[in-house]
Design an enzyme around this catalytic site. Structure first.
Site, short mmCIF file in Angstrom:
data_model
loop_
_atom_site.label_atom_id
_atom_site.label_comp_id
_atom_site.label_asym_id
_atom_site.label_seq_id
_atom_site.Cartn_x
_atom_site.Cartn_y
_atom_site.Cartn_z
CE1 TYR A 175 -1.35 3.61 2.45
CE2 TYR A 175 -2.85 3.24 0.61
CZ TYR A 175 -2.32 4.08 1.57
OH TYR A 175 -2.73 5.38 1.63
CG HIS A 214 -4.04 0.66 3.54
ND1 HIS A 214 -4.89 -0.04 2.74
CD2 HIS A 214 -4.35 1.95 3.37
CE1 HIS A 214 -5.69 0.78 2.09
NE2 HIS A 214 -5.38 1.99 2.45
C1 GCO Z 1 -4.91 7.23 3.72
C2 GCO Z 1 -5.80 6.15 3.18
C3 GCO Z 1 -6.11 6.19 1.72
C4 GCO Z 1 -7.08 5.12 1.34
C5 GCO Z 1 -8.06 5.64 0.30
C6 GCO Z 1 -9.13 4.61 -0.05
O1 GCO Z 1 -4.35 7.04 4.81
O2 GCO Z 1 -4.85 8.29 3.06
O3 GCO Z 1 -5.35 4.90 3.62
O4 GCO Z 1 -4.96 6.14 0.95
O5 GCO Z 1 -6.44 3.97 0.85
O6 GCO Z 1 -8.64 6.81 0.83
O7 GCO Z 1 -9.99 5.12 -1.03
MG MG Z 2 -4.86 5.23 5.68
#
Ligand code: GCO
Ligand code: MG
Length: 425
Positions: free
Chosen positions: A181, A231
């Site tokens: 992520y 995440h």
């Molecule tokens: C963050 C979030 C986002 C999400 C996204 C999903 O901390 O900014 O994890 O990156 O993955 O908003 O749509």
């Molecule tokens: Mg997040």
């Protein structure tokens, strides 16, 4: 369907007695994607010429479902009503769904709720934050994102962010051979990751990220706050191991260490580790925070204004956080529109619970669609001294940026783990 015939109103008894003449004439919804991710904007129009409020109901994973709730249910319920009693309208809309709640319904309510607050502030000729008690700070301290695969490369990006004025930087580290992520190793892997052809590998993550974070800290020193987002990709056992391995990095917070389904483990993890924990972007009901605030078992509440149902519930959560010593760290990447960001900032600058605000780096086209988009200056976001939340919406510019096909954005459903089972995104 925003102009569908209104249903019998059965307004609150005092509305007619009040004699006010302002009425909601339409709830219109607009789709646009100037940053590539879908934004769903709500405009609550009234019978006072030129007086309208803007909200954001952006849920990039269920955009069209949220729009349907607004067009087919929420809009017809609001038409003809006095926009003044926001608390009354929020509860009326919440109960109208009977089996209330859920992220689709909450994002729809969040869109009209922010629009009603914007409308009220405009009618009073006051900045939105002044309706929440006024400023307790000039601007909201913000954090930006950097990522990469090599700690030295990431450290350089942290330094560059500091030179842009940021004192808080989220660092994401690409994990070799694994979907990751917030970071991709290179173009080829980025493509494979986008198509989710690369599984998630928790073991590889645990081997790679703690060492990388420690090395980044060595390279950047102690004067910058580092954040990291797990995440929701670890199970409680792996989460315990991660906390042990990163204890000396001195993170400002570690985000989404667990999935909401495992939230009962936060109490024990929070008790055994000094690492500050942040959670909440996935919560669509303030009640999901309540159990975590009782301990408290977290240090930061990552509330997402549209998904939580708007400013009406968010303000109540902010007071609870203040009373419990938990800080606000509102969600705000690029899939939260500048309208929602501005609404969030009204809460940020008026709440003593505020900690830090996630700051999106929007594509240039975003400011055309959303005049008044607030951008970080010196690592902080400052709401303007204008009536309402301060961000407008340009319909014709919006039409130049059509939204992607429903499953094109964030193909979370395709993520699998090493054993082929579906992985939490
Ligand atoms: C963050 C979030 C986002 C999400 C996204 C999903 O901390 O900014 O994890 O990156 O993955 O908003 O749509
Ligand atoms: Mg997040």
């Amino acid at each position: 369907m925003a102009d569908a015939p209104a249903i019998p109103l059965a307004p609150a008894p005092w509305v007619e007695e009040r004699g006010a003449k302002i009425r909601i004439t339409a709830v219109r919804t607009f789709l646009t994607a100037p940053h590539g991710c879908p934004h769903l904007i709500v405009r609550v129009e009234t019978n006072e010429p030129g007086l309208y409020g803007l909200g954001c109901a952006s849920d990039p994973q269920r955009t069209l479902a949220v729009r349907t709730v607004l067009d087919e249910y929420v809009g017809p319920l609001l038409r003809g009503r006095d926009p003044d009693d926001i608390e009354d309208l929020h509860r009326l809309l919440l109960n109208s769904g009977y089996w209330r709640g859920g992220s689709v319904e909450s994002n729809a309510l969040g869109g009209v709720d922010v629009a009603l607050w914007d409308l009220k502030a405009k009618r009073l000729g006051a900045p939105l934050y002044s309706l929440f008690g006024g400023r307790v700070r000039r601007a909201a301290e913000a954090y930006t994102h950097v990522d990469g695969s090599d700690p030295a490369e990431i450290a350089d990006k942290v330094t560059a962010a500091r030179e842009r004025g940021f004192r808080h930087v989220r660092v994401q580290v690409a994990v070799p051979g694994s979907d990751t992520y917030g970071a991709a190793r290179d173009a080829s892997l980025a493509a494979a990751v986008r198509e989710r052809r690369v599984p998630w590998d928790s073991a590889a993550y645990l081997r790679t990220v703690p060492k990388a974070l420690a090395r980044i800290r060595e390279l950047v020193g102690d004067e910058v706050e580092l954040l990291h987002d797990v995440h929701e990709r670890l199970d409680p056992r792996q989460a315990r191991e991660l906390l042990r391995r990163i204890e000396d990095v001195g993170l400002y917070f570690l985000e989404d260490l667990l999935a909401p389904e495992d939230a009962r483990h936060f109490a024990r993890l929070h008790a055994v580790s000094p690492v500050p924990l942040a959670v909440g972007e996935l919560f669509h009901d303030p009640a999901q925070f309540i159990a975590l605030l009782d301990g408290p078992d977290i240090d930061f509440a990552r509330l997402r204004i549209p998904t939580l149902g708007g400013l009406t519930p968010a303000r109540k959560l902010a007071v609870l956080c203040e009373l419990r010593g938990v800080r606000l760290a509102p969600h705000g990447p690029a899939d939260v529109s500048p309208v929602a960001q501005a609404a969030t900032l009204a809460l940020d600058v008026s709440s003593h619970a505020f900690g830090v605000q996630e700051a999106a780096t929007f594509a240039p086209a975003v400011a055309e669609v959303f005049p008044g988009t607030i951008v970080p200056v010196g690592g902080a976001l400052e709401p303007p001294e204008v009536p309402g939340h301060g961000v407008d919406f340009d319909e014709s510019a919006a039409r130049r940026h059509p939204v992607p096909e429903p499953l094109e954005h964030d193909r979370w459903a395709l993520l699998r783990g090493q054993d082929g089972s579906v992985q939490r995104p």
